[in-house]
Motif scaffolding. Structure first.
Motif, mmCIF file in Angstrom:
data_model
loop_
_atom_site.group_PDB
_atom_site.id
_atom_site.type_symbol
_atom_site.label_atom_id
_atom_site.label_comp_id
_atom_site.label_asym_id
_atom_site.label_seq_id
_atom_site.Cartn_x
_atom_site.Cartn_y
_atom_site.Cartn_z
ATOM 1 N N GLN A 183 22.487 38.007 105.509
ATOM 2 C CA GLN A 183 21.470 39.026 105.789
ATOM 3 C C GLN A 183 21.039 39.718 104.501
ATOM 4 O O GLN A 183 19.859 39.920 104.241
ATOM 5 C CB GLN A 183 22.015 40.085 106.749
ATOM 6 C CG GLN A 183 22.421 39.579 108.101
ATOM 7 C CD GLN A 183 21.243 39.024 108.844
ATOM 8 O OE1 GLN A 183 20.164 39.614 108.832
ATOM 9 N NE2 GLN A 183 21.416 37.864 109.434
ATOM 10 N N SER A 184 22.039 40.067 103.718
ATOM 11 C CA SER A 184 21.758 40.771 102.479
ATOM 12 C C SER A 184 20.907 39.912 101.556
ATOM 13 O O SER A 184 19.962 40.379 100.921
ATOM 14 C CB SER A 184 23.075 41.164 101.810
ATOM 15 O OG SER A 184 22.869 41.425 100.459
ATOM 16 N N TYR A 185 21.234 38.617 101.511
ATOM 17 C CA TYR A 185 20.485 37.685 100.686
ATOM 18 C C TYR A 185 19.029 37.613 101.139
ATOM 19 O O TYR A 185 18.104 37.677 100.345
ATOM 20 C CB TYR A 185 21.136 36.294 100.769
ATOM 21 C CG TYR A 185 20.449 35.266 99.918
ATOM 22 C CD1 TYR A 185 20.723 35.176 98.552
ATOM 23 C CD2 TYR A 185 19.515 34.403 100.470
ATOM 24 C CE1 TYR A 185 20.065 34.248 97.760
ATOM 25 C CE2 TYR A 185 18.860 33.465 99.686
ATOM 26 C CZ TYR A 185 19.140 33.384 98.332
ATOM 27 O OH TYR A 185 18.497 32.473 97.562
ATOM 28 N N GLU A 186 18.846 37.551 102.462
ATOM 29 C CA GLU A 186 17.487 37.459 102.999
ATOM 30 C C GLU A 186 16.674 38.704 102.692
ATOM 31 O O GLU A 186 15.502 38.633 102.336
ATOM 32 C CB GLU A 186 17.551 37.259 104.512
ATOM 33 C CG GLU A 186 17.126 35.861 104.928
ATOM 34 C CD GLU A 186 17.329 35.645 106.406
ATOM 35 O OE1 GLU A 186 16.855 36.469 107.202
ATOM 36 O OE2 GLU A 186 17.988 34.656 106.755
ATOM 37 N N LEU A 187 17.338 39.853 102.835
ATOM 38 C CA LEU A 187 16.639 41.114 102.561
ATOM 39 C C LEU A 187 16.182 41.165 101.111
ATOM 40 O O LEU A 187 15.076 41.600 100.808
ATOM 41 C CB LEU A 187 17.549 42.305 102.880
ATOM 42 C CG LEU A 187 17.881 42.482 104.359
ATOM 43 C CD1 LEU A 187 18.964 43.531 104.536
ATOM 44 C CD2 LEU A 187 16.636 42.875 105.124
ATOM 45 N N ALA A 188 17.058 40.714 100.216
ATOM 46 C CA ALA A 188 16.704 40.694 98.795
ATOM 47 C C ALA A 188 15.538 39.738 98.567
ATOM 48 O O ALA A 188 14.605 40.039 97.815
ATOM 49 C CB ALA A 188 17.908 40.284 97.962
#
Ligand SMILES: [Zn+2]
Length: 595
Positions: free
Chosen positions: A301-306
């Protein structure tokens, strides 16, 4: 004094003309269709009391007064912006001056009604007290009060931000309020009724206008869009209504933007992009990954948000808002949650997570937001916040590793060490599977350990100082973002004289000196030092550099913490016992300091 009739916003604007011209040739390009939406707030401004959303208590008083012809001569509306003060004043002016007679249902057809609607009725006088506080202004205004209305039966004065008037202006106003001419009605609006003299307050009928709730706003927006034949998703309207924070005017203006942003439709995806907020779905995915202790999914999720270029401060804000809603659902379940389009999902999460965990997550997110500027970069700061939440989640001993203190590889299978590990003199115990301990954890994070940076208090002079010994401390506390933060963190202090600050940056990091970052740093430092600042960069190597940079300082601190953590694991008698009993060995790479 400039007493002007209300703004002429109703007069047909450029869009109207353009549309007529184009319609004349039987062709209406699509851009013109959007343009016609750019004025929703004007187009849908209520024209009579029955169209006003909310504020029923005020409406009732006004309608009764009008229909029984016993209207008070002065009203005070207290309330925030965009809740309908001007709208009420206009409808009141129309009701009093309609050529068909005074009533709560003006005809809307006669010349007076049309002039009020068009915003050019001379007997509706709008004054912004914030810009006219002098006693002379008020006198001039009140001198005119004595004259009969020029077109209608009544003059209606709307004085906005009335609390801003000066004392002498209030005295002048008071005389008029004590013996009001029969043809005058006053509508005072204020965001701060406390500041009004009691003598004025006692002569007004006071109403507190309420902020509109999410349901009222989103319902109204849906109604408008249906009539405008604009395609929309209900959840998108809920998002807009939340962002509008009680103000219908703001909601309509956001809706205008959303329509042009979405090329004539209102979808969640566009609205979230426009507002910079996460969609409820994204948030739910993130929270359920946290709830189920799914480390890989959390990082994904964090990767996608970035990848989406999200502002992580905003993401944390959205997360905080959702945790607050979960907490409310858990602790005040009887409250009406019908405006939540994601009610079911929210209920599910609220059952999976204990109220204590929600509180703890909230605390962690709050601290994560505060510490974000100090992280190496926003994404890693955000990830640490999520990992911290995971690390306090109760979990099974043989579950896949998340961020263990250390893993001891025994002959049979990896075993998690649940011994207290002492780092920097503080004892934490992690992943014990007991949520009762969360209080202790919460205290642990509530007071993070100060870094070892020396604080040098400026003494003797009020002017802020800057020198080699306080440089690190000062820049670590400056509010800087992204590239400017990197530049500052990697700059070593050399000198500060006059307007000139000389800094050093090593040649391999010289690319950080961009014009924009330098200007920004100059401006922030200038503000701090209360003077104009010019920064000069030298490019000496690390060896030639006599003082440290914040980045170097941090990495040194990280090494020290890592060493301490490694030492404490190796000196732990429990681990020693496992070594002896099971032939276990510590996997060095999994040792993480608890900071
Ligand atoms: Zn009329």
């Amino acid at each position: 004094m400039l007493v002007s009739p209300s703004d002429p916003e109703g007069s047909s604007g450029a869009f109207g003309l353009e549309r007529r011209d184009l319609a004349g040739v039987g062709y209406r390009p699509i851009m013109v269709r959007y343009m016609s939406y750019l004025v929703l707030a004007r187009k849908w401004r209520p024209k009579n009391f029955s169209e006003v959303i909310g504020q029923q208590h005020v409406l009732r008083a006004l309608i009764n007064g009008l229909d029984q012809d016993r209207l008070h001569h002065a009203f005070l509306f207290a309330g925030t912006r965009g809740v309908g003060k001007t709208t009420l004043a206009r409808i009141l002016a129309k009701s009093l001056n309609c050529e068909q007679g005074v009533s709560s249902t003006p005809c809307g057809e006669c010349q007076s009604c049309q002039e009020v609607d068009a915003g050019r009725f001379v007997d509706l006088i709008e004054v912004d007290a914030a810009s006219r506080t002098k006693v002379d202004d008020t006198r001039e205004l009140l001198d005119n009060v004595q004259y009969a209305p020029s077109r209608g039966r009544y003059k209606v004065y709307l004085i906005d931000e009335v609390h801003m008037l000066s004392t002498s202006s209030f005295n002048a106003l008071l005389k008029t309020l004590e013996e009001p001419p029969p043809h005058v009605k006053f509508l005072f609006a204020t965001t701060d009724p406390q500041k009004l003299p009691v003598t004025i307050l006692s002569r007004c009928l006071q109403f507190n206008l309420r902020r509109l709730d999410v349901t009222q706003i989103s319902g109204h927006l849906a109604n408008i869009l249906q009539q405008e034949s604009v395609e929309f998703e209900q959840e998108a309207l809920t998002e807009i209504a939340r962002a509008a924070d009680g103000s219908m005017r703001d909601a309509l203006s956001l809706l205008d933007q959303a329509i042009s942003f979405g090329a004539g439709t209102v979808h969640c995806e566009h609205v979230n992009q426009m507002l910079g907020t996460l969609s409820q779905q994204q948030l739910h995915t993130l929270i359920s990954a946290l709830v189920t202790n799914d480390g890989p999914s959390v990082l994904e999720q964090s990767y996608e948000l970035a990848a989406q270029g999200r502002d992580f401060t905003k993401v944390l804000n959205d997360l905080l808002a959702m945790l607050q809603r979960i907490a409310t659902l858990q602790l005040v379940p009887d409250l009406d949650h019908s405006d939540d389009t994601d009610h079911e999902q929210l209920t599910l999460v609220s059952q999976q997570l204990s109220p204590e965990m929600v509180q703890l997550f909230y605390q962690i997110a709050l601290h994560g937001k505060r510490d974000l500027p100090y992280a190496a970069d926003p994404k890693s700061g955000f990830e640490m916040t999520l990992l911290r939440m995971l690390s306090f989640q109760p979990k099974q001993i043989d579950q896949k590793e998340a961020i263990p203190t250390a893993i001891v590889d025994s002959a049979k299978k990896p075993v998690k060490i649940n011994q207290p590990v002492s780092v920097k003199g503080t004892e934490y115990q992690q992943n014990t599977g007991e949520s009762k301990r969360t209080d202790q954890h919460a205290q642990g994070i509530a007071e993070p350990k100060p870094t070892k940076i020396v604080v040098t208090e400026a003494t003797g002079s009020d002017k802020p100082q800057l020198n080699a010994s306080n440089w690190l401390n000062i820049i670590s506390n400056l509010k800087l973002t992204a590239l400017t933060r990197q530049l500052a963190d990697n700059s070593a202090f050399i000198a500060y004289k006059g307007e000139k600050i000389t800094l050093n940056i090593t040649p391999e990091l010289a690319h950080l000196v961009s014009e924009k970052a330098q200007q920004r740093l100059e401006s922030v430092l200038g503000k701090y030092l209360e003077q104009t600042i010019k920064i000069i960069f030298q490019q000496n190597t690390v060896q030639e550099q006599s003082t440290a940079t914040l980045a170097a300082e941090r990495s040194e601190q990280t090494n020290i913490n890592q060493q301490r953590a490694t030492d404490s694991i190796h000196n732990d008698p429990a681990i020693d016992a496992m070594r002896q009993a099971f032939g276990a060995r510590v996997i060095e790479s999994t040792i993480k300091p608890l900071t």
